[in-house]
Design an enzyme around this catalytic site. Structure first.
Site, PDB file in Angstrom:
ATOM      1  N   CYS A   1       3.288  -0.218  -3.434  1.00  0.00           N
ATOM      2  CA  CYS A   1       2.090  -0.512  -4.224  1.00  0.00           C
ATOM      3  C   CYS A   1       2.413  -0.787  -5.688  1.00  0.00           C
ATOM      4  O   CYS A   1       1.550  -1.142  -6.459  1.00  0.00           O
ATOM      5  CB  CYS A   1       1.094   0.630  -4.122  1.00  0.00           C
ATOM      6  SG  CYS A   1       1.799   2.202  -4.605  1.00  0.00           S
TER       7      CYS A   1
ATOM      8  N   CYS B   1      -3.742  -3.333  -5.970  1.00  0.00           N
ATOM      9  CA  CYS B   1      -2.952  -2.110  -6.199  1.00  0.00           C
ATOM     10  C   CYS B   1      -2.708  -1.893  -7.685  1.00  0.00           C
ATOM     11  O   CYS B   1      -2.725  -0.770  -8.175  1.00  0.00           O
ATOM     12  CB  CYS B   1      -1.610  -2.185  -5.478  1.00  0.00           C
ATOM     13  SG  CYS B   1      -1.685  -1.918  -3.699  1.00  0.00           S
TER      14      CYS B   1
ATOM     15  N   CYS C   1      -6.196  -0.517   4.126  1.00  0.00           N
ATOM     16  CA  CYS C   1      -4.812  -1.002   4.076  1.00  0.00           C
ATOM     17  C   CYS C   1      -3.839  -0.128   4.861  1.00  0.00           C
ATOM     18  O   CYS C   1      -2.626  -0.301   4.738  1.00  0.00           O
ATOM     19  CB  CYS C   1      -4.353  -1.099   2.631  1.00  0.00           C
ATOM     20  SG  CYS C   1      -5.338  -2.243   1.667  1.00  0.00           S
TER      21      CYS C   1
ATOM     22  N   CYS D   1      -4.884   3.698   1.172  1.00  0.00           N
ATOM     23  CA  CYS D   1      -6.294   3.322   1.193  1.00  0.00           C
ATOM     24  C   CYS D   1      -6.730   3.001   2.613  1.00  0.00           C
ATOM     25  O   CYS D   1      -5.940   2.494   3.427  1.00  0.00           O
ATOM     26  CB  CYS D   1      -6.512   2.098   0.302  1.00  0.00           C
ATOM     27  SG  CYS D   1      -6.296   2.444  -1.451  1.00  0.00           S
TER      28      CYS D   1
HETATM   29  S1  SF4 Z   1      -3.797  -0.071  -0.937  1.00  0.00           S
HETATM   30 FE1  SF4 Z   1      -5.265  -1.738  -0.523  1.00  0.00          FE
HETATM   31  S2  SF4 Z   1      -7.302  -1.085  -1.261  1.00  0.00           S
HETATM   32 FE2  SF4 Z   1      -5.736   0.346  -2.055  1.00  0.00          FE
HETATM   33  S3  SF4 Z   1      -5.323  -0.434  -4.067  1.00  0.00           S
HETATM   34 FE3  SF4 Z   1      -3.773  -1.368  -2.733  1.00  0.00          FE
HETATM   35  S4  SF4 Z   1      -4.650  -3.296  -1.969  1.00  0.00           S
HETATM   36 FE4  SF4 Z   1      -6.306  -2.110  -2.954  1.00  0.00          FE
END
Ligand code: SF4
Length: 238
Positions: free
Chosen positions: A231, A120, A206, A203
């Site tokens: 995040c 993130c 996730c 995302c």
């Molecule tokens: S939500 Fe998941 S894929 Fe997106 S940046 Fe964060 S950890 Fe990475």
């Protein structure tokens, strides 16, 4: 960059109480050095519509992490065409992504909270920080009832994590029901994942659909336990 102090923020919060008043103040006082961060969820659909009625020149940016669901790319283009606006799309630093994936693999986020936060950080927080360094304020679609971390937020906040610029949360007091009602009443285009049980969209690897009765953000990083499920974009690191 304009830095604000807590007294100014307190004053704004004491006299500005509605979404429209807040956005009008932002338009009069911060534009064009202010932009709305959008992930094209339901809150973003509502806020974008209200913002463009107040100032058709308001700026919007989004973070393309490289791992977004196709539905999010689809709605980005639908919205761009509907309002005839440009959307500033921010990408992560290629070298940082390459080094991270080389060392930890494509799906590192499932392996530990530390890895997830690193991903993130690189895919979202770094590009966001770069953008915020050019602004005096940024607008979010945060709502108070989304998570514990957000329940004390107010319309105007001092963003200490980003050099004391203003963070503006115009719909902080809206409920999930109000959001849905506004979308329906104004026939707004929205991310089709919403109809598939995704009240919070991030995302693709996730985020998953929630079951009836589950917390609205339960689908985000669903394999993790605890209240740290942010995040990093909305955490005051100081
Ligand atoms: S939500 Fe998941 S894929 Fe997106 S940046 Fe964060 S950890 Fe990475």
């Amino acid at each position: 960059m304009t830095k604000f102090v807590q007294k100014q923020v307190d004053d704004l919060n004491s006299r500005i109480k509605t979404t429209e008043e807040a956005l009008q103040w932002v338009s009069d006082n911060l534009h064009p050095k202010v932009a709305k961060a959008s992930s094209f969820g339901a809150e973003d659909a509502v806020l974008m519509d209200i913002m463009l009625k107040i100032n058709p020149e308001f700026r919007f940016f989004t973070l393309d992490t490289g791992r977004l669901p196709q539905e999010t790319y689809d709605i980005m283009d639908i919205v761009r065409k509907k309002y005839d606006i440009s959307i500033e799309v921010l990408f992560p630093d290629t070298k940082e992504i390459e080094d991270m994936v080389k060392e930890k693999g494509m799906n590192l986020f499932y392996e530990s909270v530390e890895n997830r936060k690193l991903c993130c950080e690189i895919r979202k927080v770094h590009p966001m920080n770069k953008m915020l360094r050019t602004l005096d304020g940024w607008i979010t679609g945060l709502r108070r009832d989304q998570t514990k971390i957000r329940e004390n937020a107010s319309i105007f906040q001092l963003d200490n994590g980003h050099d004391g610029i203003l963070k503006i949360n115009p719909i902080i007091n809206w409920t999930w029901e109000q959001i849905q009602k506004y979308i329906k009443k104004n026939n707004l285009p929205y991310n089709t994942l919403l109809d598939k049980g995704y009240p919070s969209i991030g995302c693709e690897p996730c985020t998953r659909a929630i079951k009836p009765g589950e917390d609205l953000r339960a689908g985000r990083w669903w394999w993790e336990q605890g209240e740290h499920k942010e995040c990093g974009l909305h955490i005051d690191h100081k």
